[in-house]
Design a protein around this motif. Structure first.
Motif, PDB file in Angstrom:
ATOM      1  N   GLU A  62     -14.633 -30.969  22.940  1.00 16.57           N
ATOM      2  CA  GLU A  62     -15.324 -32.104  23.549  1.00 16.57           C
ATOM      3  C   GLU A  62     -15.277 -33.357  22.689  1.00 16.57           C
ATOM      4  O   GLU A  62     -15.830 -34.391  23.061  1.00 16.57           O
ATOM      5  CB  GLU A  62     -16.777 -31.726  23.850  1.00 16.57           C
ATOM      6  N   GLY A  63     -14.639 -33.269  21.543  1.00 17.52           N
ATOM      7  CA  GLY A  63     -14.491 -34.440  20.688  1.00 17.52           C
ATOM      8  C   GLY A  63     -15.742 -34.807  19.918  1.00 17.52           C
ATOM      9  O   GLY A  63     -15.884 -35.943  19.466  1.00 17.52           O
ATOM     10  N   LYS A  64     -16.639 -33.841  19.726  1.00 26.11           N
ATOM     11  CA  LYS A  64     -17.886 -34.119  19.016  1.00 26.11           C
ATOM     12  C   LYS A  64     -17.817 -33.712  17.546  1.00 26.11           C
ATOM     13  O   LYS A  64     -18.558 -34.261  16.717  1.00 26.11           O
ATOM     14  CB  LYS A  64     -19.044 -33.390  19.695  1.00 26.11           C
ATOM     15  N   VAL A  65     -16.977 -32.735  17.219  1.00 25.47           N
ATOM     16  CA  VAL A  65     -16.790 -32.315  15.836  1.00 25.47           C
ATOM     17  C   VAL A  65     -15.298 -32.130  15.577  1.00 25.47           C
ATOM     18  O   VAL A  65     -14.508 -31.954  16.512  1.00 25.47           O
ATOM     19  CB  VAL A  65     -17.540 -30.998  15.516  1.00 25.47           C
ATOM     20  N   VAL A  66     -14.932 -32.189  14.298  1.00 27.24           N
ATOM     21  CA  VAL A  66     -13.551 -31.935  13.887  1.00 27.24           C
ATOM     22  C   VAL A  66     -13.581 -31.001  12.679  1.00 27.24           C
ATOM     23  O   VAL A  66     -14.624 -30.827  12.043  1.00 27.24           O
ATOM     24  CB  VAL A  66     -12.804 -33.235  13.506  1.00 27.24           C
ATOM     25  N   ARG A  67     -12.450 -30.420  12.364  1.00 27.78           N
ATOM     26  CA  ARG A  67     -12.361 -29.568  11.191  1.00 27.78           C
ATOM     27  C   ARG A  67     -12.280 -30.421   9.929  1.00 27.78           C
ATOM     28  O   ARG A  67     -11.500 -31.376   9.873  1.00 27.78           O
ATOM     29  CB  ARG A  67     -11.157 -28.636  11.296  1.00 27.78           C
ATOM     30  N   GLY A  68     -13.077 -30.055   8.927  1.00 28.97           N
ATOM     31  CA  GLY A  68     -13.088 -30.783   7.670  1.00 28.97           C
ATOM     32  C   GLY A  68     -12.321 -30.040   6.591  1.00 28.97           C
ATOM     33  O   GLY A  68     -11.408 -29.267   6.874  1.00 28.97           O
TER      34      GLY A  68
END
Length: 405
Positions: free
Chosen positions: A189-195
């Motif tokens: 959903e584009g709310k988090v990304v992998r860090g």
């Protein structure tokens, strides 16, 4: 979608384009990971090592691969690892994240959320209201921490540790944690990304981070923009190539082709002809008046899931069908490949002692010059990998055989 005579682009010309546009010929290599990602549009990120190996194969100075790629991903955040086409994890230029989200992410995320709620209901798990509460609490905790693992987030929101049975009574029945499914959904959903990962650059244990803000774009406009970028790097491509790479419906691909004024070209790919799809597409400003100058023969060792090897559905123009059983797994994932002059001619692997080994499977037009060039590329790879051990996430027959020898 273009008027006038339809020009023919043969396999040799496509391979010459590939050498330059995919930054594989020595003279086409780039100075930074950002240049490479911008040119290729996306780097496969399902296997973390692939990102670094794909960059190194195209970087002028491969010794800078790890430091420069980590800088781009985790310090400058000029590259972002996120879900994209076909709900696969890729690394994109940061400025392209809004386009990717609108063109591919929104529809995938909607299906994923509906499917998750349906599975939870079937397992007797809490409802959508409960899931939304957990989601909000998770995003709040992540914003406060900056980046965190699923375990760390579960300390702030214990409901993330709850489990439910997925596919009860089916052959694929399994026990899923809410954190695993929810964080994946939030990524789509584009709310988090992998860090940053917990381990080295080969680690698949990632922290999570809030997604960088981006504007909400019109879906059709975003699809046209993404298709134009991809055809610039990979054209010509068939309609089947485009629907496969994007994961879109054929009507969406055709709409985007019309929107960008794509032009038709004739291909001679036997695989495409057999599929009644020998018509290819290029961008409106593609320089069709003269083919690109043929580059000198070049060698490359590309990693499993490399974006070039995985870039098209129809691959006969650079990969002989007889080589596929050795180089692909049963799900269609390509393993490490050896290239010579724009064709896949073999595969490579890294043994437990760190040695880079390779085997040529194609001998037509591949002689002593090619073997010397491949050996030099193996040395180039070994020199920067050092003591790191690389095992592809998806093992293929030849890769297994080479490592066992």
């Amino acid at each position: 979608m273009g008027d006038g005579a339809v020009r023919h682009i043969g396999a040799a010309e496509r391979r010459a384009r590939l050498a330059l546009r995919q930054r594989l010929a020595p003279g086409a290599r780039a100075g930074t990971p950002e240049e490479i990602a911008d040119t290729l549009v996306a780097l496969h990120g399902t296997d973390p090592a692939t990102v670094y190996l794909a960059v190194a194969a195209r970087l002028t100075d491969p010794g800078r691969t790890v430091a420069e790629t980590e800088r781009a991903l985790y310090t400058d955040r000029s590259l972002v690892r996120m879900h994209g086409m076909r709900s696969t994890v890729f690394v994109f230029p940061a400025e392209l994240t809004a386009v990717v989200h609108a063109s591919t992410g929104i529809a995938v995320a909607a299906r994923e959320r509906a499917g998750l709620l349906q599975q939870m209901a079937a397992a007797g798990a809490p409802d959508a209201v409960w899931l939304k509460e957990v989601e909000d609490a998770t995003l709040t905790a992540l914003a406060r921490r900056g980046q965190a693992t699923a375990v760390e987030l579960a300390r702030d929101e214990p409901r993330l540790k709850e489990r439910f049975v997925y596919g009860a009574g089916k052959s694929y029945e399994g026990l899923h944690t809410v954190s695993t499914r929810l964080l994946r959904l939030l990524g789509q959903e584009g709310k988090v990304v992998r860090g940053r990962p917990l381990g080295s650059w080969t680690s698949s244990q990632f922290r999570w981070a809030p997604a960088p803000p981006h504007p909400e774009l019109d879906i059709a406009g975003a699809q046209a923009a993404l298709l134009d970028r991809w055809l610039t790097a990979c054209g010509p491509a068939t309609e089947a190539d485009l629907t496969w790479w994007t994961g879109w419906k054929v009507t969406e691909v055709r709409r985007a082709l019309t929107a960008i004024g794509a032009r038709r070209v004739q291909l001679d790919d036997e695989e495409a002809v057999a599929a009644a799809s020998a018509m290819g597409w290029v961008t409106a400003d593609d320089p069709l008046t003269a083919p690109p100058a043929a580059s000198a023969p070049w060698a490359a060792l590309l990693p499993a899931l490399d974006p070039t090897a995985m870039g098209w559905r129809h691959r006969d123009w650079f990969l002989a069908p007889a080589l596929r059983p050795a180089l692909f797994d049963r799900s269609g994932n390509v393993g490490p490949t050896v290239w010579w002059g724009g064709r896949v001619v073999g595969g490579w692997a890294q043994r437990a002692d760190g040695e880079i080994v390779w085997r040529l499977l194609e001998r037509d037009g591949v002689g002593a010059e090619a073997e010397r060039a491949v050996a030099a590329e193996a040395d180039r790879l070994r020199s920067w990998v050092g003591g790191v051990r690389i095992t592809p996430r998806f093992r293929t027959p030849l890769e297994r055989e080479l490592t066992a020898a």
